[in-house]
Motif scaffolding. Structure first.
Motif, PDB file in Angstrom:
ATOM      1  N   ASP A 256      46.279  39.695  45.152  1.00 35.77           N
ATOM      2  CA  ASP A 256      45.227  40.519  45.740  1.00 35.77           C
ATOM      3  C   ASP A 256      44.328  41.023  44.625  1.00 35.77           C
ATOM      4  O   ASP A 256      44.737  41.846  43.807  1.00 35.77           O
ATOM      5  N   ALA A 257      43.078  40.512  44.609  1.00 33.59           N
ATOM      6  CA  ALA A 257      42.135  40.882  43.536  1.00 33.59           C
ATOM      7  C   ALA A 257      41.799  42.368  43.570  1.00 33.59           C
ATOM      8  O   ALA A 257      41.423  42.955  42.556  1.00 33.59           O
ATOM      9  N   ASN A 258      41.908  42.985  44.762  1.00 29.43           N
ATOM     10  CA  ASN A 258      41.562  44.394  44.886  1.00 29.43           C
ATOM     11  C   ASN A 258      42.686  45.317  44.416  1.00 29.43           C
ATOM     12  O   ASN A 258      42.509  46.511  44.297  1.00 29.43           O
ATOM     13  N   LYS A 259      43.874  44.763  44.185  1.00 27.17           N
ATOM     14  CA  LYS A 259      45.006  45.566  43.731  1.00 27.17           C
ATOM     15  C   LYS A 259      45.566  44.944  42.459  1.00 27.17           C
ATOM     16  O   LYS A 259      46.577  44.244  42.490  1.00 27.17           O
ATOM     17  N   ALA A 260      44.872  45.184  41.375  1.00 26.38           N
ATOM     18  CA  ALA A 260      45.270  44.580  40.100  1.00 26.38           C
ATOM     19  C   ALA A 260      46.438  45.358  39.492  1.00 26.38           C
ATOM     20  O   ALA A 260      46.302  46.081  38.507  1.00 26.38           O
ATOM     21  N   ASN A 261      47.618  45.206  40.143  1.00 24.49           N
ATOM     22  CA  ASN A 261      48.787  45.940  39.639  1.00 24.49           C
ATOM     23  C   ASN A 261      49.571  45.136  38.613  1.00 24.49           C
ATOM     24  O   ASN A 261      50.553  45.630  38.056  1.00 24.49           O
ATOM     25  N   GLY A 262      49.141  43.899  38.376  1.00 23.20           N
ATOM     26  CA  GLY A 262      49.771  43.103  37.346  1.00 23.20           C
ATOM     27  C   GLY A 262      51.134  42.555  37.700  1.00 23.20           C
ATOM     28  O   GLY A 262      51.825  41.999  36.843  1.00 23.20           O
ATOM     29  N   MET A 263      51.546  42.692  38.960  1.00 24.01           N
ATOM     30  CA  MET A 263      52.861  42.193  39.350  1.00 24.01           C
ATOM     31  C   MET A 263      52.798  40.696  39.666  1.00 24.01           C
ATOM     32  O   MET A 263      51.744  40.142  39.960  1.00 24.01           O
ATOM     33  N   CYS A 264      53.950  40.047  39.618  1.00 23.35           N
ATOM     34  CA  CYS A 264      54.069  38.599  39.811  1.00 23.35           C
ATOM     35  C   CYS A 264      53.491  38.157  41.158  1.00 23.35           C
ATOM     36  O   CYS A 264      53.825  38.718  42.206  1.00 23.35           O
ATOM     37  N   CYS A 265      52.613  37.166  41.112  1.00 26.56           N
ATOM     38  CA  CYS A 265      52.014  36.644  42.342  1.00 26.56           C
ATOM     39  C   CYS A 265      51.457  35.248  42.067  1.00 26.56           C
ATOM     40  O   CYS A 265      51.413  34.791  40.923  1.00 26.56           O
ATOM     41  N   ARG A 266      51.021  34.585  43.119  1.00 26.94           N
ATOM     42  CA  ARG A 266      50.435  33.248  43.000  1.00 26.94           C
ATOM     43  C   ARG A 266      48.918  33.371  43.076  1.00 26.94           C
ATOM     44  O   ARG A 266      48.385  33.986  43.995  1.00 26.94           O
ATOM     45  N   GLU A 267      48.213  32.767  42.110  1.00 33.29           N
ATOM     46  CA  GLU A 267      46.762  32.811  42.116  1.00 33.29           C
ATOM     47  C   GLU A 267      46.196  31.389  42.184  1.00 33.29           C
ATOM     48  O   GLU A 267      46.873  30.414  41.854  1.00 33.29           O
ATOM     49  N   GLU A 268      44.941  31.288  42.623  1.00 28.58           N
ATOM     50  CA  GLU A 268      44.314  29.981  42.762  1.00 28.58           C
ATOM     51  C   GLU A 268      44.059  29.370  41.380  1.00 28.58           C
ATOM     52  O   GLU A 268      43.713  30.062  40.424  1.00 28.58           O
ATOM     53  N   TYR A 269      44.216  28.061  41.313  1.00 34.68           N
ATOM     54  CA  TYR A 269      43.999  27.333  40.052  1.00 34.68           C
ATOM     55  C   TYR A 269      43.638  25.899  40.422  1.00 34.68           C
ATOM     56  O   TYR A 269      44.494  25.096  40.790  1.00 34.68           O
ATOM     57  N   PHE A 270      42.331  25.589  40.374  1.00 36.51           N
ATOM     58  CA  PHE A 270      41.838  24.286  40.806  1.00 36.51           C
ATOM     59  C   PHE A 270      41.797  23.319  39.626  1.00 36.51           C
ATOM     60  O   PHE A 270      41.271  23.646  38.562  1.00 36.51           O
TER      61      PHE A 270
END
Length: 357
Positions: A256-270
């Motif tokens: 979630d870009a609006n909650k930059a808490n730095g916790m482990c997550c999956r982000e887009e990577y094209f």
């Protein structure tokens, strides 16, 4: 390749902290193909390249399974998938058309709402009833009741030339009439990542359902309203977009870009195969894909009991079908394979590579 080698490859990739980098992908491809170094493929190797029918059909079969798996992974319940407000159907124009080829163009400006993501896209073409079926020759032919209709995304290069990428293909009954739908989600994905400021170009190819002149001749009976030279208003090509409201449902990449808490997550990577120097001529299909990757940190226990630090890593992944060139002496051949662990499905915190999610 042995099952042991494939399992070892899976273990290496799944233990990657950040997901799938270009270097990871290169090493995985070489290991899967049992190669020690990158093949020396040049632009001239693509000249006059003809994809054999059995190779194309094999790739299409893998692509169909891949698209089915992708749809199942989407949050596609009613109310989540929705047509673009006011533009559920985007009408396109026909740039060129003959009996076996069409080029369509769609003006995509302001068609995708802000802070939303296209999760699925369909091209709809209206198939007209056949005017007249050709009389069979005296010698007997195996019946040809269908034609193969394939959809390609057209990438317009800086030098003005074009390069196509296959996104969907299906058999269409010659005798039927009505709207036919094709999955062009990959085309929208490629376009949005590489050429978003330009219109979307698609090509429609109509071919015989099998090799041979009779099947090819029967395929010419398949006509879409977009090929009508008299009435251009009949059944214009339509693009239907289904979007995800990121304010309501969050990113498909899970971060979630609006909650930059730095916790482990999956982000887009094209990953764009056409831009990487070592894949632009080697990998024929797909043109690129959304690989995703893991990002962020993990909370650490006060006492780790010597298990090591918890890290953000891939815990679930999916394969990707690919069509590529191989060098055999002085000859260049085309092969198809499904490569494991190319798409990150889920990220989680692990301790000594043991998933804790």
């Amino acid at each position: 390749m042995s099952n042991f080698t494939i399992l070892a490859l899976c273990a290496v990739l799944l233990s990657s902290v950040r997901g799938f980098s270009h270097e990871d992908m290169r090493d995985a491809l070489l290991q899967k193909l049992d190669l020690k170094e990158l093949p020396h493929i040049h632009k001239r190797d693509l000249e006059n390249l003809v994809i054999p029918t059995h190779i194309k059909n094999k790739y299409l079969s893998m692509l169909k399974l891949h698209n089915t798996r992708r749809r199942r992974s989407l949050p596609s319940l009613a109310g989540i998938l929705r047509g673009v407000t006011g533009n559920a159907d985007i009408s396109g124009e026909v740039m060129y058309s003959d009996t076996t080829r069409q080029r369509l163009v769609f003006d995509m400006e302001a068609r995708i709402p802000d802070n939303s993501e296209v999760t699925m896209a369909e091209l709809k073409l209206f198939k007209q009833a056949p005017r007249k079926l050709p009389m069979p020759e005296k010698r007997k032919h195996r019946p040809a009741n269908n034609a193969r209709v394939s959809i390609y995304w057209v990438e317009v290069l800086e030098n003005g030339s074009n390069r196509t990428s296959l996104v969907d293909s299906r058999l269409v009954a010659i005798s039927e009439t009505g709207w036919k739908s094709f999955d062009v989600s990959q085309a929208i994905q490629y376009w949005s990542k590489t050429q978003r400021k330009t219109p979307l170009y698609l090509e429609v190819w109509i071919e015989g359902e099998r090799p041979g002149s009779y099947a090819a001749e029967m395929a010419k009976c398949v006509r879409f309203a977009t090929q009508d030279t008299v009435d251009k208003t009949l059944g214009k090509p339509e693009l239907v977009l289904y979007t995800l409201n990121l304010d309501e449902f969050g990113s498909r990449g899970d971060c979630d870009a609006n909650k930059a808490n730095g916790m482990c997550c999956r982000e887009e990577y094209f990953i764009n195969f056409r831009e990487l120097t070592w894949t632009q001529y080697w990998i024929i299909e797909p043109a690129g894909y959304q690989a995703f990757r893991c990002a962020g940190g993990c909370k650490q226990p006060k006492r780790n009991y010597s298990y090591g630090e918890r890290t953000c890593a891939v815990v679930e992944s999916a394969p990707l079908p690919m069509m590529y060139l191989v060098k055999r002496g002085d000859y260049t051949e085309i092969e198809v394979a499904e490569f494991p662990n190319m798409i990150v499905e889920k990220c989680g915190c692990t301790m000594d590579n043991i998933s804790i999610v």
